[in-house]
Design a protein around this motif. Structure first.
Motif, mmCIF file in Angstrom:
data_model
loop_
_atom_site.group_PDB
_atom_site.id
_atom_site.type_symbol
_atom_site.label_atom_id
_atom_site.label_comp_id
_atom_site.label_asym_id
_atom_site.label_seq_id
_atom_site.Cartn_x
_atom_site.Cartn_y
_atom_site.Cartn_z
ATOM 1 N N ALA A 103 -46.088 35.497 24.110
ATOM 2 C CA ALA A 103 -45.027 35.978 23.218
ATOM 3 C C ALA A 103 -44.950 37.494 23.205
ATOM 4 N N ALA A 104 -46.044 38.155 23.514
ATOM 5 C CA ALA A 104 -46.076 39.619 23.504
ATOM 6 C C ALA A 104 -45.423 40.237 24.733
ATOM 7 N N HIS A 105 -45.186 39.449 25.764
ATOM 8 C CA HIS A 105 -44.580 39.988 26.982
ATOM 9 C C HIS A 105 -43.078 40.183 26.796
ATOM 10 N N SER A 106 -42.544 41.048 27.595
ATOM 11 C CA SER A 106 -41.147 41.448 27.418
ATOM 12 C C SER A 106 -40.139 40.491 28.040
ATOM 13 N N SER A 107 -40.590 39.611 28.925
ATOM 14 C CA SER A 107 -39.613 38.716 29.560
ATOM 15 C C SER A 107 -39.927 37.258 29.240
ATOM 16 N N PHE B 272 -43.419 34.871 29.425
ATOM 17 C CA PHE B 272 -43.785 33.992 28.321
ATOM 18 C C PHE B 272 -43.908 32.555 28.823
ATOM 19 N N ALA B 273 -42.979 32.110 29.650
ATOM 20 C CA ALA B 273 -43.024 30.761 30.209
ATOM 21 C C ALA B 273 -44.307 30.550 31.010
ATOM 22 N N LYS C 213 -39.201 25.048 28.958
ATOM 23 C CA LYS C 213 -37.861 24.743 29.484
ATOM 24 C C LYS C 213 -36.826 25.690 28.882
ATOM 25 N N HIS C 214 -36.925 25.926 27.579
ATOM 26 C CA HIS C 214 -36.012 26.850 26.899
ATOM 27 C C HIS C 214 -36.143 28.269 27.473
ATOM 28 N N LEU C 215 -37.366 28.709 27.683
ATOM 29 C CA LEU C 215 -37.598 30.063 28.180
ATOM 30 C C LEU C 215 -37.107 30.253 29.614
ATOM 31 N N GLN C 216 -37.183 29.185 30.389
ATOM 32 C CA GLN C 216 -36.755 29.256 31.786
ATOM 33 C C GLN C 216 -35.239 29.180 31.920
ATOM 34 N N GLY C 217 -34.588 28.857 30.811
ATOM 35 C CA GLY C 217 -33.126 28.855 30.768
ATOM 36 C C GLY C 217 -32.522 27.744 31.515
#
Length: 117
Positions: A54-58, A62-63, A113-117
């Protein structure tokens, strides 16, 4: 960047880790002394990797950390199944923990899945 403390999956993973640590205090580990630290490290790494990701910018980064958390869930499940086979925790405790692991895994798959779009 995301605030990991606002994520339900992180809160549940953190509570799960605490529950395993508390159950481990009550067990006698004479027959499997190396199992306890492996189990505790695996369960602690589940919420820790969610927080780190969660701390990463992308979202892609995060995924990646959600995938690591899923791996830790699989490791913890394996250790808990061995704990069950050795009779180190009460059966109802093990079943409850394994059920929560299943829910956490589903939540992390959905988050990834949400993070990968």
């Amino acid at each position: 960047m995301h605030d990991h403390t606002r994520l339900e999956v992180w809160r549940r993973a953190n509570d799960f880790s605490a529950a395993v640590h508390l159950a481990a205090r009550k067990a006698t580990w004479r027959d499997a002394p190396g199992l306890k630290p492996q189990l505790l490290r695996a369960v602690a790494s589940i919420p820790a990797n969610i927080a780190e990701g969660a701390a990463h910018s992308s979202n892609q980064q995060f995924a990646h950390f959600t995938t690591i958390s899923i791996g830790s869930i699989n490791e913890a499940e394996t250790h808990l199944r061995l704990v069950r086979a050795l009779g180190l925790f009460a059966a109802e405790v093990i079943e409850s923990l394994l059920d929560e692991l299943t829910q956490l895994r589903r939540m992390l798959f959905a988050l990834r899945k949400h993070l990968q779009g």
